[in-house]
Write an enzyme that holds these catalytic residues in place. Structure first.
Site, PDB file in Angstrom:
ATOM      1  N   ASP A  78      -1.214  -6.194  -0.471  1.00  0.00           N
ATOM      2  CA  ASP A  78      -1.602  -5.521   0.932  1.00  0.00           C
ATOM      3  C   ASP A  78      -3.115  -5.340   1.181  1.00  0.00           C
ATOM      4  O   ASP A  78      -3.652  -4.530   0.491  1.00  0.00           O
ATOM      5  CB  ASP A  78      -0.734  -4.176   1.130  1.00  0.00           C
ATOM      6  CG  ASP A  78       0.285  -4.355   2.012  1.00  0.00           C
ATOM      7  OD1 ASP A  78       0.563  -5.112   2.658  1.00  0.00           O
ATOM      8  OD2 ASP A  78       1.209  -3.089   1.888  1.00  0.00           O
ATOM      9  N   LYS A  99      -1.082  -9.315   2.639  1.00  0.00           N
ATOM     10  CA  LYS A  99      -0.258  -8.998   3.946  1.00  0.00           C
ATOM     11  C   LYS A  99      -1.196  -8.360   4.829  1.00  0.00           C
ATOM     12  O   LYS A  99      -1.919  -7.228   4.094  1.00  0.00           O
ATOM     13  CB  LYS A  99       0.870  -8.313   3.416  1.00  0.00           C
ATOM     14  CG  LYS A  99       1.702  -7.733   4.654  1.00  0.00           C
ATOM     15  CD  LYS A  99       3.198  -7.367   4.409  1.00  0.00           C
ATOM     16  CE  LYS A  99       3.490  -6.301   3.695  1.00  0.00           C
ATOM     17  NZ  LYS A  99       2.944  -4.789   4.394  1.00  0.00           N
ATOM     18  N   ASP A 124       0.945  -1.122   0.067  1.00  0.00           N
ATOM     19  CA  ASP A 124       0.064  -0.036   0.092  1.00  0.00           C
ATOM     20  C   ASP A 124       0.679   1.222  -0.019  1.00  0.00           C
ATOM     21  O   ASP A 124       0.214   2.303   0.021  1.00  0.00           O
ATOM     22  CB  ASP A 124      -1.059   0.192   1.200  1.00  0.00           C
ATOM     23  CG  ASP A 124      -0.142  -0.277   2.508  1.00  0.00           C
ATOM     24  OD1 ASP A 124       0.832   0.000   2.497  1.00  0.00           O
ATOM     25  OD2 ASP A 124      -1.089  -0.062   3.294  1.00  0.00           O
ATOM     26  N   SER A 125       2.104   0.999  -0.100  1.00  0.00           N
ATOM     27  CA  SER A 125       3.094   2.187  -0.294  1.00  0.00           C
ATOM     28  C   SER A 125       2.825   2.639  -1.747  1.00  0.00           C
ATOM     29  O   SER A 125       3.370   3.753  -1.848  1.00  0.00           O
ATOM     30  CB  SER A 125       4.639   1.722  -0.238  1.00  0.00           C
ATOM     31  OG  SER A 125       4.646   0.246  -0.983  1.00  0.00           O
ATOM     32  N   GLU A 150       9.385  -4.267  10.017  1.00  0.00           N
ATOM     33  CA  GLU A 150       9.716  -2.877   9.378  1.00  0.00           C
ATOM     34  C   GLU A 150      10.475  -1.920  10.626  1.00  0.00           C
ATOM     35  O   GLU A 150       9.694  -1.780  11.655  1.00  0.00           O
ATOM     36  CB  GLU A 150       8.640  -2.067   8.882  1.00  0.00           C
ATOM     37  CG  GLU A 150       8.857  -0.758   8.341  1.00  0.00           C
ATOM     38  CD  GLU A 150       7.951  -0.404   7.187  1.00  0.00           C
ATOM     39  OE1 GLU A 150       6.839  -0.930   6.877  1.00  0.00           O
ATOM     40  OE2 GLU A 150       7.993   0.770   6.930  1.00  0.00           O
ATOM     41  N   GLU A 157      -1.429  -5.604   8.547  1.00  0.00           N
ATOM     42  CA  GLU A 157      -0.573  -5.088   9.596  1.00  0.00           C
ATOM     43  C   GLU A 157      -1.154  -5.443  10.962  1.00  0.00           C
ATOM     44  O   GLU A 157      -2.241  -5.337  11.332  1.00  0.00           O
ATOM     45  CB  GLU A 157      -0.337  -3.417   9.498  1.00  0.00           C
ATOM     46  CG  GLU A 157       0.209  -3.087   8.170  1.00  0.00           C
ATOM     47  CD  GLU A 157       0.595  -1.648   7.892  1.00  0.00           C
ATOM     48  OE1 GLU A 157       0.176  -0.935   8.999  1.00  0.00           O
ATOM     49  OE2 GLU A 157       0.954  -1.342   6.688  1.00  0.00           O
TER      50      GLU A 157
HETATM   51  O1  KIV Z   1       3.641  -1.128   1.599  1.00  0.00           O
HETATM   52  C1  KIV Z   1       4.624  -1.416   1.629  1.00  0.00           C
HETATM   53  O2  KIV Z   1       5.448  -1.335   0.612  1.00  0.00           O
HETATM   54  C2  KIV Z   1       5.313  -2.302   2.730  1.00  0.00           C
HETATM   55  C3  KIV Z   1       6.659  -2.694   2.735  1.00  0.00           C
HETATM   56  C4  KIV Z   1       7.414  -1.491   3.018  1.00  0.00           C
HETATM   57  C5  KIV Z   1       7.001  -3.762   3.709  1.00  0.00           C
HETATM   58  O3  KIV Z   1       4.513  -2.807   3.462  1.00  0.00           O
END
Ligand code: KIV
Length: 269
Positions: free
Chosen positions: A86, A115, A47-48, A185, A117
């Protein structure tokens, strides 16, 4: 080229002699096609993308629909890679919404895993049910950007004994709940080493030192694709921002004064 599964990933521990897992983020079809031809082990549609693709201030703004669009594009380009998508902020705040949205993202994106959190009771219960229903889950603890407002900023985790113990217990609980892998992280190196040695599933670090079972980086940071400098823990291997800018400026310059009516030259297009 090796095609990973949760089974091959679960077995990857550097203390047992495995090569470290290499994971990079990916957000688009063409980059996915390129990465599909490399030896990269895993792709993360993080989600980056909210920060580096969409220009949002935090990942809190990313929606489920956006994650579906980007992760399905990546999967179309990277048929032979293990793709992780994510689950975005606010889509798993309750047990029911978490099951529904994780399943939807998994089905629609065709990613191999999801994934999410955190590792409180709520997330652990959710992970247990999702894995029982066939949705592989990658955990993510330490700096969890979706909670930036609650955490009060972006900083290194595991500095004092209390938070070290909490993180270790969270990692152990994630494995017990069924996660096949855990992202650490911005966790102090000594602690991420200890966590990695305490788990039988692999850890993947970012800004967490050298002793995790794998590393993940934001590709846009690795290639320095943005205007800003990447975070300190990432040493870029190129400067794509400057490369692209120079190439485009050259093109503009070359064609600036071309006018086929005046000089007979034609545009480079
Ligand atoms: O969103 C993302 O890119 C991440 C990584 C930095 C682990 O969660």
């Amino acid at each position: 080229l090796k095609i990973h599964t949760t089974r091959s990933l679960r077995a990857t521990k550097i203390q047992k002699g495995s090569s470290p897992l290499q994971m990079l983020t990916c957000y688009d079809f063409q980059t996915a096609q390129l990465l599909n031809e490399t030896e990269i082990d895993l792709l993360l549609v993080g989600d980056s993308l909210g920060n580096v693709i969409l220009g949002y201030e935090t990942t809190v703004e990313v929606s489920l629909e956006e994650m579906i669009v980007f992760s399905s594009a990546v999967k179309r380009g990277a048929k032979n890679k293990f793709v992780v998508a994510d689950l975005p902020f606010g889509t798993y705040s309750t047990f029911e919404s978490g099951i529904e949205n994780a399943t939807k993202l998994f089905q629609r994106s065709k990613a191999e895993a999801i994934k999410l959190e955190g590792a409180s009771e709520h997330q652990l219960k959710l992970i247990k049910r999702l894995t029982e229903t066939g949705v592989p889950i990658m955990g993510h603890i330490g700096l969890t950007p979706q909670s930036v407002h609650e955490l009060g900023g972006y900083y290194v985790h595991g500095k004092d004994e209390k938070s070290q113990e909490k993180l270790l217990q969270e990692a152990i609980a994630l494995e017990k709940a069924g996660a096949f892998c855990v992202v650490l992280e911005c966790v102090k190196e000594e602690l991420s080493k200890k966590i990695s040695e305490s788990l039988s599933i692999p850890t993947i670090g970012i800004g967490s030192g050298d002793f995790t079972d794998g590393q993940v980086l934001v590709t846009n940071d690795l290639l320095h694709m943005g205007k800003q400098d990447p975070p300190k823990f990432c040493q870029p291997v190129a400067n794509f921002y400057e490369l692209k800018k120079t190439a485009i400026e050259k093109y503009i310059e070359k064609n600036k004064n071309v006018n086929p009516y005046n000089d007979g030259k034609t545009l480079n297009h």
